[in-house]
Every structure is written in C-alpha cells, then in structure tokens.
Write a protein that holds these residues in place. Structure first.
Motif, short mmCIF file in Angstrom:
data_model
loop_
_atom_site.label_atom_id
_atom_site.label_comp_id
_atom_site.label_asym_id
_atom_site.label_seq_id
_atom_site.Cartn_x
_atom_site.Cartn_y
_atom_site.Cartn_z
N GLY A 35 41.10 50.56 47.95
CA GLY A 35 40.99 52.04 47.50
C GLY A 35 40.45 51.89 45.94
O GLY A 35 39.53 52.53 45.62
N MET A 39 36.75 53.01 44.65
CA MET A 39 36.48 54.12 43.44
C MET A 39 36.50 53.65 42.40
O MET A 39 36.24 54.66 41.11
CB MET A 39 37.99 54.96 43.71
N VAL A 70 38.29 66.04 42.39
CA VAL A 70 38.22 64.67 41.46
C VAL A 70 39.68 64.40 41.30
O VAL A 70 40.22 63.28 41.21
CB VAL A 70 37.29 64.64 40.03
N ILE A 73 41.58 62.77 44.00
CA ILE A 73 41.02 61.56 44.18
C ILE A 73 41.84 60.74 43.32
O ILE A 73 42.53 59.56 43.30
CB ILE A 73 39.50 61.33 43.89
N GLY A 76 45.43 60.09 43.96
CA GLY A 76 45.50 59.09 44.94
C GLY A 76 45.36 57.66 44.26
O GLY A 76 46.14 56.55 44.60
N LEU A 77 44.57 57.55 43.22
CA LEU A 77 44.31 56.28 42.59
C LEU A 77 45.52 56.07 41.63
O LEU A 77 45.65 54.71 41.41
CB LEU A 77 42.85 56.30 41.64
#
Lengths: 131, 115
Positions: A35, A39, A70, A73, A76-77
């Motif tokens: 991931g 990204m 964003v 995301i 998640g990062l």
C-alpha cells in the motif's frame, strides 16, 4: 525428482485453517508495504506541494490535504506506516534471536497490532481534525 | 544431483541485509523528523521550508529517499516473485517497479534540492 515414498498428510479445509496472530501480522506487513509503495506518488506530490514557494502551491496543498477522500487515504497510510514500522522492529529483533519462542513471538505480534492500531487512532483523530 | 547445495552462492543474502540496513536508516530518520515536528518544524510553511532546506536535513533526506527506494524494490520484487509465475509478466512487473522507483527517487530528490 526423487519419488515421494510416504503419503504426506493434507489439511486444506480452508474454512477450518486459522492463521495465527503472528501470521496475520506478517501478511499485514506485506499488505501495508504494498500500500505504501502504491501511494508513494501521492506522498511525494504532497511533499512537493507542502514545500512550494508560491502562494498557489500553498493553496493547492491545503485544497488537497483538506479533501476528505485524500484524508481517508492518508489515514490508511498512517496505519500502514505504523504497522510496517512496528512489525519491522519485531522482525529485526527476531533476526537478532530475540523473541523467537512461540509464546514470545505471539506476544510481540499482539503488541505490534495493539501499538499500531492505538497510534493510528491517535494520529487519525488528529488528521481528521478532532483535536 | 542429490547433494547439490542450492543455497551455496548466498542467493539473496545481500538483499536480505540491505533490507535490514535500509529499515534501520528509515526508522532513525522517522524518529528524527517526528522529533522535529514535535519541536515545531511544521508550525508554519516558512518554518517547514527552512527546516527542510537545512544542509544536514537535506543530506539525511537524500539518504532516506535512496533507502526507501532500495527497500521498496526488494519488498515489491519479493511480492512479484511469490505470486507471479509467468516469466514475461514477472519481468515486466520488475522493470515497471524499478522504473517507477527510480522516477520517484529523482522527483523527491529534486524537490529537496530545489529548496
């Protein structure tokens, strides 16, 4: 190829196989790494916008960083990074023969999950502007 | 054939070691940046810019970027090797991964060096 002389036991009832916690943490190490790799362009782009010298780039950074999609995301990062970081430390310790025993390795896998999820919650709430 | 030692050439040892060294470099860098952020390096955009353009920070950021790309290369390559069997597809994915990482590295370094 040598002949297989002995019938080996097979246990492939997928609904009955349970991946132990250390196994879950391990596959998540791979998932989080993948991931982060996928990204990477987003992160480099955000770095570029955050360091821009023109007022337009500052506005652009704010617009992108304020976008809810964003932010999700990024959340998640944040988890992916924290999990990869904690699990990485665990793997380095295991490389140094620390915590190799089954019980200890189960404990450390538990700790990795707990620490990364807790920190994700703390950073995540900050990211979503709760405090 | 029976006694052939298939690991005799230390296949993969170099990458295994590089994976660990780059991991330690990145972990150290992360803690450093986290400390700086907590110390106010991101309190304003000017502060962030001046922090990142500092000579030493530029130097360690460069090392971080190179470490990250090497680390990602080994990790992603292992994923392709585990799940993608057809040689042609695998080779293409390896090449694409490498090219992407080289491009990202150049892009990121250029951001830091233009400050």
């Amino acid at each position: 190829m040598p002949e297989v002389t002995r019938q080996r036991p097979k246990f492939l009832a997928l609904n009955e196989i349970r991946l132990p916690l250390a196994g879950i943490a391990s596959i998540l190490h791979r998932v989080s790494g993948a991931g982060l790799f996928l990204m990477l362009p987003l992160l480099v782009w955000l770095l570029q916008l955050s360091l821009g010298s023109t007022p337009e780039s500052v506005t652009a950074f704010k617009a992108v960083a304020d976008n809810l999609f964003v932010r999700l995301i990024l959340l998640g990062l944040v988890w992916a990074f924290l999990h990869h970081f904690c699990m990485g430390i665990r793997l380095l310790l295991i490389d140094m023969h620390i915590g190799v025993e089954k019980q200890q390795s189960h404990k450390s896998a538990k700790a990795v999950m707990a620490v990364s999820l807790t920190l994700t919650l703390i950073f995540g709430l900050k990211l979503l502007g709760v405090y | 054939m029976k006694n052939r030692i298939v690991v005799g050439a230390h296949y993969g040892l170099k990458d295994w070691l590089a994976q660990r060294i780059t991991a330690v470099v990145m972990a150290t860098y992360t803690i450093m940046i986290l400390a700086a952020v907590m110390g106010g390096a991101t309190r304003s955009q000017e502060a962030w810019r001046s922090f990142m353009s500092h000579g030493f920070i530029r130097f360690v950021t460069f090392i971080f970027i190179i470490s990250l790309c090497y680390h990602a290369w080994v990790g992603i390559r292992d994923i392709w090797m585990d799940y993608v069997k057809p040689t042609g597809v695998r080779l293409s994915l390896h090449v694409l991964t490498l090219l992407a990482l080289i491009g990202y590295a150049g892009w990121a370094i250029q951001i830091i060096w233009r400050l």
